[in-house]
Each structure stands twice: as C-alpha cells, then as structure tokens.
Design a protein around this motif. Structure first.
Motif, mmCIF file in Angstrom:
data_model
loop_
_atom_site.group_PDB
_atom_site.id
_atom_site.type_symbol
_atom_site.label_atom_id
_atom_site.label_comp_id
_atom_site.label_asym_id
_atom_site.label_seq_id
_atom_site.Cartn_x
_atom_site.Cartn_y
_atom_site.Cartn_z
ATOM 1 N N MET A 49 -38.936 -30.957 22.945
ATOM 2 C CA MET A 49 -38.831 -29.997 24.034
ATOM 3 C C MET A 49 -37.630 -30.271 24.928
ATOM 4 O O MET A 49 -37.305 -31.407 25.237
ATOM 5 N N ALA A 50 -37.026 -29.194 25.376
ATOM 6 C CA ALA A 50 -36.018 -29.300 26.429
ATOM 7 C C ALA A 50 -36.744 -29.291 27.771
ATOM 8 O O ALA A 50 -37.868 -28.824 27.877
ATOM 9 N N ASN A 51 -36.107 -29.819 28.799
ATOM 10 C CA ASN A 51 -36.716 -29.803 30.123
ATOM 11 C C ASN A 51 -35.634 -29.972 31.180
ATOM 12 O O ASN A 51 -34.439 -29.952 30.864
ATOM 13 N N GLN A 52 -36.024 -30.137 32.415
ATOM 14 C CA GLN A 52 -35.069 -30.242 33.517
ATOM 15 C C GLN A 52 -35.015 -31.644 34.103
ATOM 16 O O GLN A 52 -34.593 -31.828 35.245
ATOM 17 N N TYR A 53 -35.419 -32.620 33.334
ATOM 18 C CA TYR A 53 -35.460 -33.978 33.869
ATOM 19 C C TYR A 53 -34.061 -34.547 34.084
ATOM 20 O O TYR A 53 -33.196 -34.464 33.213
ATOM 21 N N ASN A 54 -33.848 -35.123 35.271
ATOM 22 C CA ASN A 54 -32.600 -35.784 35.620
ATOM 23 C C ASN A 54 -32.888 -37.276 35.715
ATOM 24 O O ASN A 54 -33.541 -37.732 36.653
ATOM 25 N N GLY B 133 -40.690 -25.684 29.024
ATOM 26 C CA GLY B 133 -41.011 -24.260 29.038
ATOM 27 C C GLY B 133 -41.169 -23.730 27.623
ATOM 28 O O GLY B 133 -42.174 -23.958 26.963
ATOM 29 N N SER B 134 -40.158 -23.035 27.128
ATOM 30 C CA SER B 134 -40.216 -22.508 25.756
ATOM 31 C C SER B 134 -39.038 -22.980 24.918
ATOM 32 O O SER B 134 -39.036 -22.801 23.700
ATOM 33 N N GLN B 135 -38.038 -23.577 25.534
ATOM 34 C CA GLN B 135 -36.855 -24.005 24.797
ATOM 35 C C GLN B 135 -37.097 -25.349 24.124
ATOM 36 O O GLN B 135 -37.721 -26.237 24.692
ATOM 37 N N PHE B 136 -36.600 -25.463 22.923
ATOM 38 C CA PHE B 136 -36.806 -26.666 22.134
ATOM 39 C C PHE B 136 -35.552 -26.938 21.323
ATOM 40 O O PHE B 136 -34.688 -26.068 21.174
ATOM 41 N N PHE B 137 -35.433 -28.166 20.791
ATOM 42 C CA PHE B 137 -34.266 -28.477 19.976
ATOM 43 C C PHE B 137 -34.683 -29.138 18.671
ATOM 44 O O PHE B 137 -35.688 -29.838 18.594
ATOM 45 N N LEU B 138 -33.892 -28.873 17.651
ATOM 46 C CA LEU B 138 -34.116 -29.410 16.321
ATOM 47 C C LEU B 138 -32.990 -30.386 16.009
ATOM 48 O O LEU B 138 -31.813 -30.018 16.081
ATOM 49 N N VAL B 139 -33.349 -31.614 15.690
ATOM 50 C CA VAL B 139 -32.367 -32.679 15.478
ATOM 51 C C VAL B 139 -31.949 -32.692 14.006
ATOM 52 O O VAL B 139 -32.782 -32.927 13.130
ATOM 53 N N TYR B 140 -30.663 -32.448 13.734
ATOM 54 C CA TYR B 140 -30.196 -32.424 12.348
ATOM 55 C C TYR B 140 -29.514 -33.730 11.925
ATOM 56 O O TYR B 140 -29.200 -33.921 10.754
ATOM 57 N N GLN B 141 -29.303 -34.627 12.879
ATOM 58 C CA GLN B 141 -28.731 -35.949 12.589
ATOM 59 C C GLN B 141 -29.215 -36.904 13.679
ATOM 60 O O GLN B 141 -29.353 -36.500 14.832
ATOM 61 N N ASP B 142 -29.504 -38.153 13.303
ATOM 62 C CA ASP B 142 -29.985 -39.112 14.296
ATOM 63 C C ASP B 142 -29.168 -39.019 15.577
ATOM 64 O O ASP B 142 -27.931 -39.045 15.534
ATOM 65 N N SER B 143 -29.858 -38.925 16.714
ATOM 66 C CA SER B 143 -29.186 -38.708 17.996
ATOM 67 C C SER B 143 -29.666 -39.711 19.039
ATOM 68 O O SER B 143 -30.873 -39.895 19.242
ATOM 69 N N GLN B 144 -28.701 -40.346 19.711
ATOM 70 C CA GLN B 144 -28.997 -41.346 20.737
ATOM 71 C C GLN B 144 -29.416 -40.626 22.015
ATOM 72 O O GLN B 144 -28.613 -39.961 22.661
ATOM 73 N N LEU B 145 -30.693 -40.764 22.359
ATOM 74 C CA LEU B 145 -31.232 -40.101 23.544
ATOM 75 C C LEU B 145 -32.347 -40.945 24.139
ATOM 76 O O LEU B 145 -33.122 -41.564 23.405
ATOM 77 N N PRO B 146 -32.466 -40.949 25.456
ATOM 78 C CA PRO B 146 -33.601 -41.642 26.066
ATOM 79 C C PRO B 146 -34.887 -40.877 25.759
ATOM 80 O O PRO B 146 -34.858 -39.656 25.570
ATOM 81 N N PRO B 147 -36.020 -41.542 25.713
ATOM 82 C CA PRO B 147 -37.287 -40.882 25.376
ATOM 83 C C PRO B 147 -37.844 -40.062 26.536
ATOM 84 O O PRO B 147 -38.895 -40.375 27.103
ATOM 85 N N ASP B 148 -37.140 -38.997 26.882
ATOM 86 C CA ASP B 148 -37.534 -38.144 27.998
ATOM 87 C C ASP B 148 -37.941 -36.748 27.547
ATOM 88 O O ASP B 148 -38.269 -35.904 28.387
ATOM 89 N N TYR B 149 -37.924 -36.485 26.250
ATOM 90 C CA TYR B 149 -38.126 -35.134 25.734
ATOM 91 C C TYR B 149 -39.242 -35.130 24.696
ATOM 92 O O TYR B 149 -39.142 -35.774 23.659
ATOM 93 N N THR B 150 -40.289 -34.412 24.999
ATOM 94 C CA THR B 150 -41.493 -34.415 24.176
ATOM 95 C C THR B 150 -41.212 -34.138 22.706
ATOM 96 O O THR B 150 -40.819 -33.023 22.338
ATOM 97 N N PRO B 151 -41.442 -35.120 21.814
ATOM 98 C CA PRO B 151 -41.333 -34.852 20.382
ATOM 99 C C PRO B 151 -42.664 -34.273 19.903
ATOM 100 O O PRO B 151 -43.715 -34.902 20.084
ATOM 101 N N PHE B 152 -42.630 -33.074 19.322
ATOM 102 C CA PHE B 152 -43.906 -32.431 18.977
ATOM 103 C C PHE B 152 -43.952 -31.902 17.554
ATOM 104 O O PHE B 152 -44.931 -31.250 17.172
#
Length: 284
Positions: A204-209, A220-239
């Motif tokens: 999920m996308a969100n507004q976390y700073n 909300g309703s926006q989401f992202f699909l990861v097509y290659q391993d991506s370095q990100l902090p665990p702030d976005y619900t993986p569902f």
C-alpha cells in the motif's frame, strides 16, 4: 609576490572548500533521495477489501477532503519514449464515488483470496494476505466489487532507486482515493528482510513521513507492485504476492520504461499504457 607558504595555504583552502562542496552535495542528494522515497511510498498505498454497509456515505470524489493520496516519485529523470507494448483500453469510464468510512469487515481471515487485475498489458494475479492484512484485503474486496479500479490508469513507474508500478488512483494523478483511510498492517512481514521489499510484493501507498514520524494509517486505494527488489523501510503494508505469469506482465511494462516527470504532478508515467480494465477479488 606570493610566497610558497601563501600558495600552500591557498591550495589547502581550495581543497577544504572542494571537500565541503562535495559533502554538501552528497547530503543534498541523500535528502532528495530520502524525500523521493518518502513521496513514492509515503503517498502510494491504499487498500482493499470491504463491503458497503449502512452508514457508508457515497459522495463525489474530492481529494481536498479525506481521500488518501498515493504517490510513488522516482528518484531520477525517466528515459526517452519507448514503444507501447500494451493493447487499447476497454470501453468504459472511471467511477467517481467515494465513501466516508472504511467498509465493515466482511472477509474470512482464514480464507484464500486472489485479486486479478485484467490490464491492457495482460492479467496480473495477486495472492492476497487476508490473515496478515485483513483491513487492506477487506477494502480491496469492497472496492473491486464496486468497480472502483475499473478503467483506471497505473500512473507511475519508478525506474531507479526503487522499482515499482503504482496504481489504484481513479484520478490518475497520485492524489485520488476512496474517501476513507485504512490502518497500516503487516509491517513485520517475514518477507521484508534488510529493509527490502522483494520483487513480486504488492503493498500500500500512504502519506507517512519517516522524518517527521507523521502520517501513519493513511492508506487509501493506491498500491504499488514491486518488479525488482527495492530498498525501502517497512512503512508500507505488504498485502499480496504476484504470480509468476503476473510478474512477466509487470516486467514487460517495466522494460518499456517511464516518461519524463510530469511538471505538475511529478509523476513518471509508464511508457506502456497500463489501464486496469477490470479488477476482481475471489475467494477459495
């Protein structure tokens, strides 16, 4: 006449200034990259599966109110235009209804749910994690049942830094949503190791700073699909997890590249015309 000692001091000062400039530039780039990541995933995710019930109010789409924003901002300029590998979208219009409250919980957390995104580039099947992210899956079930995602564009592709395709905004700008927000979930998923969202993850996308530590529970309703391993902090619900065939479609979209950033929204739209003709959620 400049003495040797004066010249030595001058060179030392110049060397110091160059070092300071490099450090300042490095800090600036780091801040920009962090801001880009926060923008990319801090306003992207919006969830999934719930049913309309009494007390949920329908209304016009209005992103100036409570709609969850979803932005995935790439960290660099996109490459030049590439051939479009996708078909023309099916006929139909994006729906504009929104709701003031998160849908009531109606899913069976112990059941297996699958979301199919029938896109102009091919079908993307996603195994949903109802037990780990019930609010998100419930929301997507609800929204898909209402046709909320049908005929919507996937508005952003990030080709550097992080590697994701962002979808789920009926406005196609990164500012739209369903009118309600859902809580963050499953942030300690075992798949998220070393601050990496692995290829095949749907989140999920969100507004976390992260810097301000504000904006939790703003999916909300926006989401992202990861097509290659991506370095990100665990702030976005993986569902969800994308199927093998779905990954082939996603990689085809990614291979076509992204457009230059939009001067108004900052979005780097995919060169491929990625439209969700129909989104469905089924259970087994």
């Amino acid at each position: 006449m400049v003495t040797q000692e004066q010249r030595r001091r001058q060179l030392a000062r110049e060397k110091f200034l160059r070092q300071q400039q490099r450090r300042t530039s490095a800090r600036r780039k780091a801040r920009m990259r962090n801001a880009a990541i926060a923008s990319v995933l801090g306003v992207i995710l919006i969830g999934s599966v719930a049913l309309y019930t009494t007390g949920v109010v329908l209304g016009d789409d209005d992103d100036s109110k409570t709609n969850a924003n979803a932005e995935v901002t790439p960290s660099a300029s996109a490459p030049s235009k590439a051939p479009d590998p996708c078909e023309k979208p099916a006929e139909g219009k994006v729906k504009t209804q929104t709701w003031k409250k998160e849908p009531a919980m109606t899913i069976d957390k112990s059941a297996k749910y699958t979301m199919k995104l029938a896109t102009t580039c091919g079908d993307i099947d996603i195994a949903l994690k109802a037990d780990a992210a019930p609010h998100t899956v419930n929301s997507f079930n609800f929204l898909a049942g209402k046709g909320f995602f049908d005929h919507t564009k996937c508005h952003r592709l990030t080709p550097e830094g992080i590697y994701v395709l962002q979808c789920g905004d009926p406005q196609g700008t990164g500012a739209g949503g369903p009118g309600y927000t859902i809580p963050d979930e499953n942030l300690k998923d075992k798949s998220l190791k070393g601050n990496v969202y692995p290829a095949g993850t749907v989140a999920m996308a969100n507004q976390y700073n992260a810097q301000a530590q504000q904006g939790r529970n703003t999916g909300g309703s926006q989401f992202f699909l990861v097509y290659q391993d991506s370095q990100l902090p665990p702030d976005y619900t993986p569902f969800g997890t994308i199927s093998k065939d779905g990954m082939a479609v996603l990689k085809k979209i990614a291979a076509a590249g992204a457009q230059a950033p939009d001067p108004t929204t900052g979005n780097t739209a995919p060169n491929a015309t990625v439209v969700i003709d129909k989104a469905t959620v089924t259970t087994s």
